[in-house]
Design a protein around this motif. Structure first.
Motif, PDB file in Angstrom:
ATOM      1  N   ILE A  60     -32.367  -0.999 134.987  1.00  0.00           N
ATOM      2  CA  ILE A  60     -32.803  -1.071 136.350  1.00  0.00           C
ATOM      3  C   ILE A  60     -33.950   0.153 136.398  1.00  0.00           C
ATOM      4  N   CYS A  61     -33.818   1.253 135.562  1.00  0.00           N
ATOM      5  CA  CYS A  61     -34.911   2.342 135.567  1.00  0.00           C
ATOM      6  C   CYS A  61     -35.192   2.574 134.037  1.00  0.00           C
ATOM      7  N   PHE A  62     -36.369   2.746 133.832  1.00  0.00           N
ATOM      8  CA  PHE A  62     -37.144   3.054 132.540  1.00  0.00           C
ATOM      9  C   PHE A  62     -38.418   3.679 132.862  1.00  0.00           C
ATOM     10  N   ASN A  63     -38.197   5.070 132.839  1.00  0.00           N
ATOM     11  CA  ASN A  63     -39.219   5.896 133.407  1.00  0.00           C
ATOM     12  C   ASN A  63     -40.594   6.114 132.217  1.00  0.00           C
ATOM     13  N   THR A  64     -41.473   6.733 132.634  1.00  0.00           N
ATOM     14  CA  THR A  64     -42.672   6.956 131.964  1.00  0.00           C
ATOM     15  C   THR A  64     -42.342   7.394 130.506  1.00  0.00           C
ATOM     16  N   ALA A  65     -41.635   8.663 130.537  1.00  0.00           N
ATOM     17  CA  ALA A  65     -41.286   9.044 129.161  1.00  0.00           C
ATOM     18  C   ALA A  65     -40.812   8.297 128.035  1.00  0.00           C
ATOM     19  N   ALA A  66     -39.668   7.542 128.794  1.00  0.00           N
ATOM     20  CA  ALA A  66     -39.021   6.195 128.045  1.00  0.00           C
ATOM     21  C   ALA A  66     -40.019   5.195 127.417  1.00  0.00           C
ATOM     22  N   ALA A  67     -40.787   4.805 128.138  1.00  0.00           N
ATOM     23  CA  ALA A  67     -42.062   3.979 127.527  1.00  0.00           C
ATOM     24  C   ALA A  67     -42.921   4.579 126.606  1.00  0.00           C
ATOM     25  N   ARG A  68     -43.170   5.927 126.706  1.00  0.00           N
ATOM     26  CA  ARG A  68     -43.839   6.377 125.617  1.00  0.00           C
ATOM     27  C   ARG A  68     -43.080   6.596 124.440  1.00  0.00           C
ATOM     28  N   ILE A  69     -41.822   7.239 124.599  1.00  0.00           N
ATOM     29  CA  ILE A  69     -41.105   7.378 123.329  1.00  0.00           C
ATOM     30  C   ILE A  69     -40.839   6.278 122.562  1.00  0.00           C
ATOM     31  N   THR A  70     -40.727   5.221 123.211  1.00  0.00           N
ATOM     32  CA  THR A  70     -40.322   3.647 122.716  1.00  0.00           C
ATOM     33  C   THR A  70     -41.511   2.886 122.219  1.00  0.00           C
ATOM     34  N   ALA A  71     -42.536   3.234 123.095  1.00  0.00           N
ATOM     35  CA  ALA A  71     -43.705   2.491 122.852  1.00  0.00           C
ATOM     36  C   ALA A  71     -43.534   1.081 123.283  1.00  0.00           C
ATOM     37  N   THR A  72     -42.901   0.901 124.558  1.00  0.00           N
ATOM     38  CA  THR A  72     -42.429  -0.318 124.994  1.00  0.00           C
ATOM     39  C   THR A  72     -42.869  -0.111 126.540  1.00  0.00           C
ATOM     40  N   PRO A  73     -43.846  -1.370 127.101  1.00  0.00           N
ATOM     41  CA  PRO A  73     -44.169  -0.991 128.692  1.00  0.00           C
ATOM     42  C   PRO A  73     -43.051  -1.433 129.399  1.00  0.00           C
ATOM     43  N   ARG A  74     -42.920  -0.700 130.485  1.00  0.00           N
ATOM     44  CA  ARG A  74     -41.858  -0.607 131.469  1.00  0.00           C
ATOM     45  C   ARG A  74     -41.592  -2.077 131.898  1.00  0.00           C
ATOM     46  N   ALA A  75     -42.462  -2.864 132.131  1.00  0.00           N
ATOM     47  CA  ALA A  75     -42.336  -4.164 132.469  1.00  0.00           C
ATOM     48  C   ALA A  75     -41.808  -5.094 131.792  1.00  0.00           C
ATOM     49  N   GLU A  76     -41.811  -4.899 130.438  1.00  0.00           N
ATOM     50  CA  GLU A  76     -41.062  -5.718 129.363  1.00  0.00           C
ATOM     51  C   GLU A  76     -39.378  -5.569 129.570  1.00  0.00           C
ATOM     52  N   VAL A  77     -39.027  -4.275 130.060  1.00  0.00           N
ATOM     53  CA  VAL A  77     -37.771  -3.947 129.763  1.00  0.00           C
ATOM     54  C   VAL A  77     -36.877  -4.142 131.001  1.00  0.00           C
ATOM     55  N   LEU A  78     -37.651  -3.849 132.127  1.00  0.00           N
ATOM     56  CA  LEU A  78     -36.789  -3.855 133.464  1.00  0.00           C
ATOM     57  C   LEU A  78     -36.345  -5.279 133.454  1.00  0.00           C
ATOM     58  N   GLY A  79     -34.748  -5.077 134.139  1.00  0.00           N
ATOM     59  CA  GLY A  79     -33.862  -6.394 134.024  1.00  0.00           C
ATOM     60  C   GLY A  79     -33.351  -6.875 132.844  1.00  0.00           C
ATOM     61  N   ARG A  80     -33.843  -6.651 131.753  1.00  0.00           N
ATOM     62  CA  ARG A  80     -33.355  -7.033 130.340  1.00  0.00           C
ATOM     63  C   ARG A  80     -32.020  -6.346 130.231  1.00  0.00           C
ATOM     64  N   PRO A  81     -31.246  -7.061 129.343  1.00  0.00           N
ATOM     65  CA  PRO A  81     -29.725  -6.494 128.855  1.00  0.00           C
ATOM     66  C   PRO A  81     -30.191  -5.005 128.101  1.00  0.00           C
ATOM     67  N   LEU A  82     -29.521  -4.141 128.125  1.00  0.00           N
ATOM     68  CA  LEU A  82     -29.632  -2.789 127.765  1.00  0.00           C
ATOM     69  C   LEU A  82     -29.714  -2.934 126.190  1.00  0.00           C
ATOM     70  N   ASP A  83     -28.968  -3.595 125.546  1.00  0.00           N
ATOM     71  CA  ASP A  83     -29.152  -3.858 124.047  1.00  0.00           C
ATOM     72  C   ASP A  83     -30.374  -4.553 123.543  1.00  0.00           C
ATOM     73  N   GLN A  84     -30.905  -5.040 124.413  1.00  0.00           N
ATOM     74  CA  GLN A  84     -32.270  -5.912 123.801  1.00  0.00           C
ATOM     75  C   GLN A  84     -33.563  -4.886 124.437  1.00  0.00           C
ATOM     76  N   ALA A  85     -33.389  -4.009 125.563  1.00  0.00           N
ATOM     77  CA  ALA A  85     -34.420  -3.281 125.927  1.00  0.00           C
ATOM     78  C   ALA A  85     -34.625  -1.980 124.805  1.00  0.00           C
TER      79      ALA A  85
END
Length: 386
Positions: A60-85
């Motif tokens: 339910i929360c994926f901040n800008t730093a997390a998107a930068r560190i993981t190289a994953t856009p925020r929109a792709e992970v919000l709402g997904r299971p944690l183990d997949q995000a």
């Protein structure tokens, strides 16, 4: 989760998670600041990655730093299971969320300490997690995950590698000399006169002393870095200690006229570790003699307006001094003010010793234009006398 020097409390983490449901950039109200003013915490303002999953395990929360560190856009992970995000694996290739099982594991667990994990593609990341529960042993209501890059750890590893390289370089020269002279003496003892033998043995002794001092420096650095530097306090006559060091320098061939010592009257009684104070004085005087020029002045005086505040020792020379842009790095490892030798560890150790005594040390420009080091040792006594 770090905000400056402060970690998010459980309430703040929940607020961050709730705010993420309504948009990525909503500010999160924090506890009231002193004076009645409210601070605001925006997840996107955090320097570390913040990932929050709700009670169902969905992000339910994926901040800008997390998107930068993981190289994953925020929109792709919000709402997904944690183990997949966050498809994290440990260094043995095992799926991290299967191992930790935050939602169905022991009810007494409060989180996971920081450790090194791998993202897809082998990218390293430092991960820690906290399990937020309504009651101490209740079900997990939030999983708050912190992500950090490994740049800081790599800087530490580079510092260690540089230390090893410096030590290897400094050890090579004296050990080569010791090995060469001892091998020569053993093979051709009868061919040398007594004076030649004495000269070679004196050289071996001096080089062995260099090795001993370097090993002592390494031990000091280890104790300083780990906070285990012990200080055994006893009465110290700082004026006599300065006099011993001046005599040692003149015995090595320096002119007595190069040193000017000023001891002020009514010095407070100094309780300190005499061996370590000798080490501080030795390093500062050696630094002034080797890298400075002209007269080396040593001034010992009461610190501050009251004799009870401590003792201040100032060592200055009349050389070119230290450039302004370098003064902030003088007490760091491997800093060298010139190309006249040295490991670059002495001033780092000096600072550690002075601070272990509860004192302070500063560097500036002296009256003669050279470098000026001033350290202050507070009035203190062993615990059994207090």
């Amino acid at each position: 989760m770090a905000v400056g020097h402060r970690r998010l409390s459980e309430t703040e983490a929940d607020a961050a998670a709730r705010s993420a449901l309504n948009g990525p950039a909503k500010a999160v109200p924090a506890p009231a600041a002193p004076g009645g003013r409210d601070a605001a915490v925006d997840p996107d303002d955090l320097p570390d990655g913040l990932v929050v999953a709700d009670e169902t395990g969905r992000v339910i929360c994926f901040n800008t730093a997390a998107a930068r560190i993981t190289a994953t856009p925020r929109a792709e992970v919000l709402g997904r299971p944690l183990d997949q995000a966050l498809p994290l694996e440990d260094l043995k290739g095992r799926r991290w969320w299967s191992l930790t099982d935050p939602y169905r594991g022991l009810a007494t667990r409060t989180g996971q300490p920081e450790r090194n994990l791998l993202l897809p593609g082998g990218r390293e990341v430092l991960v820690s997690a906290r399990y937020v529960r309504t009651t101490p042993a209740g079900p997990v209501r939030r999983v708050v995950v912190s992500l950090r890059g490994t740049e800081a750890r790599r800087r530490t590893e580079r510092s260690h590698a540089e230390l090893i390289a410096t030590v290897a370089h400094e050890l090579r020269s004296p050990l080569t000399s010791v090995k060469g002279f001892t091998a020569t003496l053993l093979a051709k003892w009868e061919r040398f006169t007594d004076d030649q033998k004495r000269l070679m043995l004196e050289t071996v002794d001096a080089d062995a002393g260099r090795v001993t001092r370097l090993i002592a420096e390494l031990l000091d650095i280890s104790r300083i870095d780990s906070g285990r530097l012990e200080v055994r306090r006893q009465p110290v006559d700082i004026a006599a200690a300065v006099g011993r060091h001046i005599q040692a320098h003149t015995a090595r061939g320096h002119s007595p006229d190069r040193f000017f010592v000023r001891i002020r009257h009514r010095l407070p009684q100094l309780w300190a570790d005499p061996d370590k104070i000798d080490q501080v004085l030795g390093n500062l005087l050696e630094n002034a003699v080797r890298h400075g020029e002209g007269t080396v002045t040593i001034d010992v005086a009461p610190a501050g307006d009251s004799d009870e505040k401590g003792t201040a020792v100032t060592v200055s020379d009349e050389g070119p001094g230290i450039p302004e842009e370098s003064m902030g790095r003088v007490f760091t490892r491997f800093w060298r003010g010139s190309k006249r030798g040295g490991t670059g560890l002495g001033l780092y150790i000096v600072k550690g010793i002075v601070e272990a005594h509860g004192g302070t040390i500063t560097v500036g420009r002296g009256p003669g234009g050279g470098a000026e080091f001033r350290f202050v040792l507070p009035v203190a006594a062993p615990a059994y006398l207090s």
